[in-house]
Scaffold this active site. Structure first.
Site, PDB file in Angstrom:
ATOM      1  N   LEU A 154    -144.185  82.966   8.534  1.00  0.00           N
ATOM      2  CA  LEU A 154    -145.107  81.994   7.936  1.00  0.00           C
ATOM      3  C   LEU A 154    -145.347  82.309   6.462  1.00  0.00           C
ATOM      4  O   LEU A 154    -145.253  83.455   6.031  1.00  0.00           O
ATOM      5  CB  LEU A 154    -146.425  81.944   8.701  1.00  0.00           C
ATOM      6  CG  LEU A 154    -147.300  83.191   8.820  1.00  0.00           C
ATOM      7  CD1 LEU A 154    -148.060  83.486   7.553  1.00  0.00           C
ATOM      8  CD2 LEU A 154    -148.266  82.998   9.978  1.00  0.00           C
ATOM      9  N   ASN A 209    -136.255  87.521   3.602  1.00  0.00           N
ATOM     10  CA  ASN A 209    -137.080  87.646   2.394  1.00  0.00           C
ATOM     11  C   ASN A 209    -136.256  88.148   1.203  1.00  0.00           C
ATOM     12  O   ASN A 209    -136.451  87.702   0.072  1.00  0.00           O
ATOM     13  CB  ASN A 209    -138.266  88.584   2.651  1.00  0.00           C
ATOM     14  CG  ASN A 209    -139.444  87.813   3.235  1.00  0.00           C
ATOM     15  OD1 ASN A 209    -139.348  86.605   3.463  1.00  0.00           O
ATOM     16  ND2 ASN A 209    -140.546  88.488   3.485  1.00  0.00           N
ATOM     17  N   CYS A 261    -145.688  89.624   0.093  1.00  0.00           N
ATOM     18  CA  CYS A 261    -144.515  89.973   0.915  1.00  0.00           C
ATOM     19  C   CYS A 261    -143.235  90.298   0.135  1.00  0.00           C
ATOM     20  O   CYS A 261    -142.592  91.303   0.424  1.00  0.00           O
ATOM     21  CB  CYS A 261    -144.227  88.847   1.908  1.00  0.00           C
ATOM     22  SG  CYS A 261    -145.442  88.803   3.234  1.00  0.00           S
ATOM     23  N   LYS A 264    -142.905  93.763  -1.662  1.00  0.00           N
ATOM     24  CA  LYS A 264    -142.996  94.829  -0.660  1.00  0.00           C
ATOM     25  C   LYS A 264    -141.747  94.844   0.250  1.00  0.00           C
ATOM     26  O   LYS A 264    -141.160  95.893   0.489  1.00  0.00           O
ATOM     27  CB  LYS A 264    -144.276  94.556   0.149  1.00  0.00           C
ATOM     28  CG  LYS A 264    -144.351  95.059   1.540  1.00  0.00           C
ATOM     29  CD  LYS A 264    -145.723  94.758   2.123  1.00  0.00           C
ATOM     30  CE  LYS A 264    -145.738  93.726   3.215  1.00  0.00           C
ATOM     31  NZ  LYS A 264    -144.970  94.033   4.394  1.00  0.00           N
TER      32      LYS A 264
HETATM   33  N1  NAD Z   1    -149.214  87.342   4.862  1.00  0.00           N
HETATM   34  C1  NAD Z   1    -148.014  86.805   5.026  1.00  0.00           C
HETATM   35  O1  NAD Z   1    -147.670  85.793   4.429  1.00  0.00           O
HETATM   36  C2  NAD Z   1    -147.040  87.425   5.996  1.00  0.00           C
HETATM   37  C3  NAD Z   1    -145.962  86.648   6.442  1.00  0.00           C
HETATM   38  C4  NAD Z   1    -145.068  87.214   7.355  1.00  0.00           C
HETATM   39  C5  NAD Z   1    -145.223  88.536   7.767  1.00  0.00           C
HETATM   40  N2  NAD Z   1    -146.271  89.268   7.289  1.00  0.00           N
HETATM   41  C6  NAD Z   1    -146.405  90.647   7.767  1.00  0.00           C
HETATM   42  O2  NAD Z   1    -147.378  90.655   8.812  1.00  0.00           O
HETATM   43  C7  NAD Z   1    -148.156  91.868   8.770  1.00  0.00           C
HETATM   44  C8  NAD Z   1    -149.625  91.524   8.602  1.00  0.00           C
HETATM   45  O3  NAD Z   1    -149.779  90.848   7.381  1.00  0.00           O
HETATM   46  P1  NAD Z   1    -151.137  90.138   6.985  1.00  0.00           P
HETATM   47  O4  NAD Z   1    -150.870  89.392   5.715  1.00  0.00           O
HETATM   48  O5  NAD Z   1    -151.695  89.427   8.140  1.00  0.00           O
HETATM   49  O6  NAD Z   1    -152.042  91.428   6.664  1.00  0.00           O
HETATM   50  P2  NAD Z   1    -153.612  91.469   6.386  1.00  0.00           P
HETATM   51  O7  NAD Z   1    -153.841  92.634   5.502  1.00  0.00           O
HETATM   52  O8  NAD Z   1    -154.101  90.106   5.965  1.00  0.00           O
HETATM   53  O9  NAD Z   1    -154.239  91.749   7.823  1.00  0.00           O
HETATM   54  C9  NAD Z   1    -154.068  92.928   8.534  1.00  0.00           C
HETATM   55  C10 NAD Z   1    -155.302  93.135   9.369  1.00  0.00           C
HETATM   56  O10 NAD Z   1    -155.072  94.214  10.270  1.00  0.00           O
HETATM   57  C11 NAD Z   1    -156.299  94.917  10.417  1.00  0.00           C
HETATM   58  N3  NAD Z   1    -156.041  96.224  11.011  1.00  0.00           N
HETATM   59  C12 NAD Z   1    -155.615  97.378  10.435  1.00  0.00           C
HETATM   60  N4  NAD Z   1    -155.511  98.361  11.360  1.00  0.00           N
HETATM   61  C13 NAD Z   1    -155.857  97.814  12.557  1.00  0.00           C
HETATM   62  C14 NAD Z   1    -155.949  98.310  13.899  1.00  0.00           C
HETATM   63  N5  NAD Z   1    -155.658  99.585  14.199  1.00  0.00           N
HETATM   64  N6  NAD Z   1    -156.342  97.460  14.879  1.00  0.00           N
HETATM   65  C15 NAD Z   1    -156.641  96.170  14.594  1.00  0.00           C
HETATM   66  N7  NAD Z   1    -156.582  95.652  13.343  1.00  0.00           N
HETATM   67  C16 NAD Z   1    -156.202  96.463  12.348  1.00  0.00           C
HETATM   68  C17 NAD Z   1    -156.862  94.935   9.015  1.00  0.00           C
HETATM   69  O11 NAD Z   1    -158.257  95.240   9.015  1.00  0.00           O
HETATM   70  C18 NAD Z   1    -156.558  93.499   8.564  1.00  0.00           C
HETATM   71  O12 NAD Z   1    -157.617  92.609   8.874  1.00  0.00           O
HETATM   72  C19 NAD Z   1    -147.557  92.689   7.626  1.00  0.00           C
HETATM   73  O13 NAD Z   1    -146.579  93.541   8.149  1.00  0.00           O
HETATM   74  C20 NAD Z   1    -146.921  91.631   6.734  1.00  0.00           C
HETATM   75  O14 NAD Z   1    -145.864  92.146   5.971  1.00  0.00           O
HETATM   76  C21 NAD Z   1    -147.191  88.738   6.420  1.00  0.00           C
END
Ligand code: NAD
Length: 324
Positions: A154, A209, A261, A264
């Site tokens: 997404l 990516n 993203c 990273k």
């Molecule tokens: N944001 C994007 O557009 C996107 C798109 C595709 C993939 N991703 C990947 O998805 C993953 C998450 O990204 P995001 O943007 O949602 O990150 P984010 O930082 O918005 O959210 C991560 C959440 O995880 C929580 N967290 C940390 N440790 C935890 C634990 N032990 N238990 C429960 N919650 C915990 C944090 O408090 C935070 O709210 C990453 O690996 C990212 O690379 C992100």
């Protein structure tokens, strides 16, 4: 395992990916428990407030409030679920490798689940993570927990739409039956499902990516050559993008790629290759071009304004992209 298509789901991480995933699965009829470690975030979500802006998300959370539970308690979340999605952040370390410490914390926090449960990795992780998680689960006496890689594609600003109408869903599993269970969650979405081994699923996310980032660095280099040869990069991109073999996306020249993203994930893939003994020459150039592109903007400003210290500079468009 409940195969009626409404299995209870736990989501670890109420960030962009976790919250969108949880709200969309609730919309598809699942009971979803979302766990985060930040008390204020959980409080706000319980009150129906989404802690960041994402179109449609707050409506989705409110509309499905009776199927969504928010908690700080890992055991409570995991105990109720047949599928546990890992959606925690995987930020870069100083070297550029992905920091998996939050993923390992989730593995450590899993309670001693008696029945068969599947851990589904949505966070972006290096190739080989699935194997390591499987070994860690075995070491904890949790070898009955299945593992599936289900990377997320997404894009912020269109995340709900991307989740409900994806280009594809990628599912990598060690056991066919675990992959089937996760694939069944997406039955109601009209989308191709790519089934793969875990390592290939992990690589699809990083490669996608890296490829998009490559297109951006490519068009930026074309823009730089356009500038010195008198061509107009916007016209060039239009003409190039109409070729059906190339397509129009990610051909907008500018200051380079950013956001949460691309920098990273490109660095993580470069590091992953390097840790495995391979120098990823093309990706190194993509990253370098991106860095130079930012400096070009500063150089241009200096060319027109002289010393920048003390100058008032207006920025038109501060958002990282539309709808964020
Ligand atoms: N944001 C994007 O557009 C996107 C798109 C595709 C993939 N991703 C990947 O998805 C993953 C998450 O990204 P995001 O943007 O949602 O990150 P984010 O930082 O918005 O959210 C991560 C959440 O995880 C929580 N967290 C940390 N440790 C935890 C634990 N032990 N238990 C429960 N919650 C915990 C944090 O408090 C935070 O709210 C990453 O690996 C990212 O690379 C992100």
């Amino acid at each position: 395992m409940n195969r009626q298509g409404n299995e209870p789901i736990a989501i670890f991480g109420a960030g962009w990916v976790g919250l969108v995933t949880g709200a969309c699965f609730a919309e598809l009829g699942h009971e979803v428990t979302i766990r985060d470690i930040v008390p204020e975030r959980v409080e706000r979500l319980r009150a129906g407030e989404v802690p960041f802006f994402e179109p449609e998300l707050e409506d989705l959370v409110k509309r499905n409030a009776d199927r969504l539970t928010f908690t700080l308690d890992a055991a409570e979340a995991a105990a109720a679920a047949e599928l546990v999605f890992v959606c925690v952040d995987t930020p870069p370390t100083y070297s550029g490798d992905a920091d998996l410490s939050r993923v390992w914390t989730v593995i450590d926090e899993l309670p001693r689940l008696e029945r068969r449960t599947i851990l589904v990795m949505k966070s972006t992780v290096p190739v080989g993570t699935g194997e390591k998680v499987r070994a860690a689960l075995e070491a904890r006496g949790l070898s009955h927990i299945g593992y599936v890689s289900n990377p997320e594609f997404l894009a912020e600003g269109g995340a709900v739409e991307d989740f409900l109408h994806p280009d594809r869903v990628v599912i990598g599993s060690f056991a066919e039956a675990d992959g089937d269970c996760v694939a069944a969650l997406y039955d109601r979405l009209d989308t191709p499902i790519v089934r793969a081994d875990v390592a290939s699923a992990e690589m699809i996310k990083l490669a996608a990516n890296a490829f998009l980032a490559t297109r951006i660095s490519f068009i930026n280099e074309i823009a730089n050559v356009c500038e010195v040869t008198g061509a107009d990069v916007e016209k060039v991109a239009e003409g190039v993008g109409l070729d059906h073999r190339l397509g129009p996306h990610f051909l907008r020249a500018g200051v380079g790629f950013g956001g949460s993203c691309f920098p990273k994930d490109t660095n993580a893939l470069k590091q992953l290759a390097s840790n495995s003994g391979y120098h990823f020459q093309l990706l190194s150039a993509v990253i370098e071009v991106n860095e130079l592109q930012k400096r070009r903007v500063i150089n241009k400003l200096q060319k027109y304004l002289g010393r920048l210290r003390g100058k008032r500079i207006a920025l038109l468009g501060l958002a990282f992209k539309a709808n964020t």
